[in-house]
Design a protein around this motif. Structure first.
Motif, short mmCIF file in Angstrom:
data_model
loop_
_atom_site.label_atom_id
_atom_site.label_comp_id
_atom_site.label_asym_id
_atom_site.label_seq_id
_atom_site.Cartn_x
_atom_site.Cartn_y
_atom_site.Cartn_z
N CYS A 152 -22.18 -2.45 0.63
CA CYS A 152 -21.85 -1.02 0.73
C CYS A 152 -22.63 -0.35 1.85
CB CYS A 152 -22.19 -0.30 -0.57
SG CYS A 152 -21.08 -0.58 -1.93
N CYS A 153 -23.92 -0.65 1.95
CA CYS A 153 -24.76 0.01 2.95
C CYS A 153 -24.40 -0.43 4.37
CB CYS A 153 -26.24 -0.22 2.67
SG CYS A 153 -26.72 -1.94 2.66
N GLN A 154 -23.82 -1.62 4.54
CA GLN A 154 -23.38 -2.06 5.86
C GLN A 154 -22.11 -1.34 6.29
OE1 GLN A 154 -23.47 -6.28 4.65
NE2 GLN A 154 -24.55 -6.63 6.58
N ILE A 155 -21.22 -1.12 5.33
CA ILE A 155 -19.97 -0.42 5.63
C ILE A 155 -20.24 1.07 5.82
CG2 ILE A 155 -17.68 0.20 4.73
CD1 ILE A 155 -17.77 -2.49 3.20
N GLY A 156 -21.11 1.63 4.98
CA GLY A 156 -21.45 3.04 5.07
C GLY A 156 -20.45 3.91 4.34
N PRO A 157 -20.71 5.21 4.29
CA PRO A 157 -19.82 6.13 3.57
C PRO A 157 -18.50 6.34 4.30
CG PRO A 157 -21.53 7.35 4.68
CD PRO A 157 -21.86 5.91 4.88
N ILE A 158 -17.45 6.52 3.52
CA ILE A 158 -16.10 6.70 4.05
C ILE A 158 -15.54 8.01 3.52
CG2 ILE A 158 -13.74 5.75 4.00
CD1 ILE A 158 -15.72 4.02 5.59
N SER A 159 -14.97 8.81 4.40
CA SER A 159 -14.34 10.06 3.96
C SER A 159 -12.90 9.78 3.53
CB SER A 159 -14.36 11.09 5.08
OG SER A 159 -13.49 10.69 6.12
N ALA A 160 -12.34 10.69 2.77
CA ALA A 160 -10.94 10.56 2.33
C ALA A 160 -10.00 10.48 3.53
CB ALA A 160 -10.57 11.72 1.42
N GLU A 161 -10.35 11.13 4.63
CA GLU A 161 -9.51 11.13 5.82
C GLU A 161 -9.44 9.76 6.48
OE1 GLU A 161 -11.97 13.53 5.29
OE2 GLU A 161 -10.47 14.96 4.56
N GLN A 162 -10.40 8.90 6.23
CA GLN A 162 -10.42 7.55 6.81
C GLN A 162 -9.58 6.56 6.00
OE1 GLN A 162 -14.92 7.85 7.16
NE2 GLN A 162 -14.44 6.27 8.66
N ILE A 163 -9.17 6.96 4.82
CA ILE A 163 -8.40 6.06 3.96
C ILE A 163 -6.93 6.10 4.36
CG2 ILE A 163 -7.71 5.56 1.59
CD1 ILE A 163 -10.46 6.71 0.75
N ILE A 164 -6.43 4.95 4.75
CA ILE A 164 -5.06 4.80 5.24
C ILE A 164 -4.08 4.65 4.08
CG2 ILE A 164 -3.51 3.34 6.60
CD1 ILE A 164 -6.01 2.48 8.21
N LEU A 179 0.83 -1.20 0.00
CA LEU A 179 0.00 0.00 0.00
C LEU A 179 0.86 1.24 0.00
CD1 LEU A 179 -2.44 -1.02 2.88
CD2 LEU A 179 -2.91 -1.16 0.45
N HIS A 180 0.35 2.32 -0.60
CA HIS A 180 1.02 3.61 -0.47
C HIS A 180 0.08 4.57 0.25
CE1 HIS A 180 -1.02 6.34 -3.27
NE2 HIS A 180 -1.12 5.33 -4.12
N SER A 181 0.68 5.46 1.02
CA SER A 181 -0.12 6.43 1.78
C SER A 181 0.38 7.85 1.57
CB SER A 181 -0.08 6.07 3.26
OG SER A 181 1.25 6.11 3.73
N PHE A 182 1.12 8.08 0.49
CA PHE A 182 1.61 9.41 0.22
C PHE A 182 0.67 10.10 -0.77
CE2 PHE A 182 3.92 6.23 -2.21
CZ PHE A 182 3.68 6.60 -3.51
N GLY A 183 0.65 11.41 -0.72
CA GLY A 183 -0.20 12.18 -1.63
C GLY A 183 -1.62 12.28 -1.13
N SER A 184 -2.45 12.90 -1.91
CA SER A 184 -3.84 13.14 -1.56
C SER A 184 -4.68 11.89 -1.75
CB SER A 184 -4.41 14.27 -2.42
OG SER A 184 -5.78 14.41 -2.18
N MET A 185 -5.59 11.67 -0.81
CA MET A 185 -6.53 10.55 -0.91
C MET A 185 -7.89 11.05 -1.39
SD MET A 185 -4.90 7.85 -0.07
CE MET A 185 -3.40 7.38 0.76
N LYS A 186 -7.93 12.24 -1.96
CA LYS A 186 -9.20 12.84 -2.35
C LYS A 186 -9.56 12.60 -3.82
CE LYS A 186 -9.05 16.28 1.23
NZ LYS A 186 -9.19 17.66 1.61
#
Length: 96
Positions: free
Chosen positions: A76-88, A26-33
């Motif tokens: 999808c509905c069980q997981i719910g919406p995810i914001s960019a800030e929650q993406i590792i 996985l990479h976690s650099f740069g924008s997750m938006k």
């Protein structure tokens, strides 16, 4: 180091693309938006903890909805919406 990490996948929600006990880079650099439908991401979920899922779509509010590849995975509905800030991180490759 350098925004890269190797993670062991313990569940089967991403089977057959990623099998249990596979490792993913996985990479976690740069924008997750500016992620795209189909990308595989690791998320810090408030209920399910750290999960790896595929982006199903992005809604009009800019939130991401995720799904596993396995038909028995959470919907999808069980997981719910995810914001960019929650993406590792975003998967670069499956190390099998």
């Amino acid at each position: 180091m350098f925004g890269l990490s190797i993670n062991k996948v313990t569940g089967s929600s991403m089977s057959p693309a990623i099998m249990p006990n596979n490792y993913v880079l996985l990479h976690s650099f740069g924008s997750m938006k500016h992620l795209k439908k189909g990308q595989i991401v690791k998320v810090a979920h408030p209920i399910f903890g750290a999960i790896i899922q595929r982006i199903a779509y992005q809604d009009k509010n800019g939130l991401y909805w995720l799904a596993g590849d396995d038909p028995n995975s959470l919907a999808c509905c069980q997981i719910g919406p995810i914001s960019a800030e929650q993406i590792i991180g975003v998967m670069i490759c499956n190390l099998r």
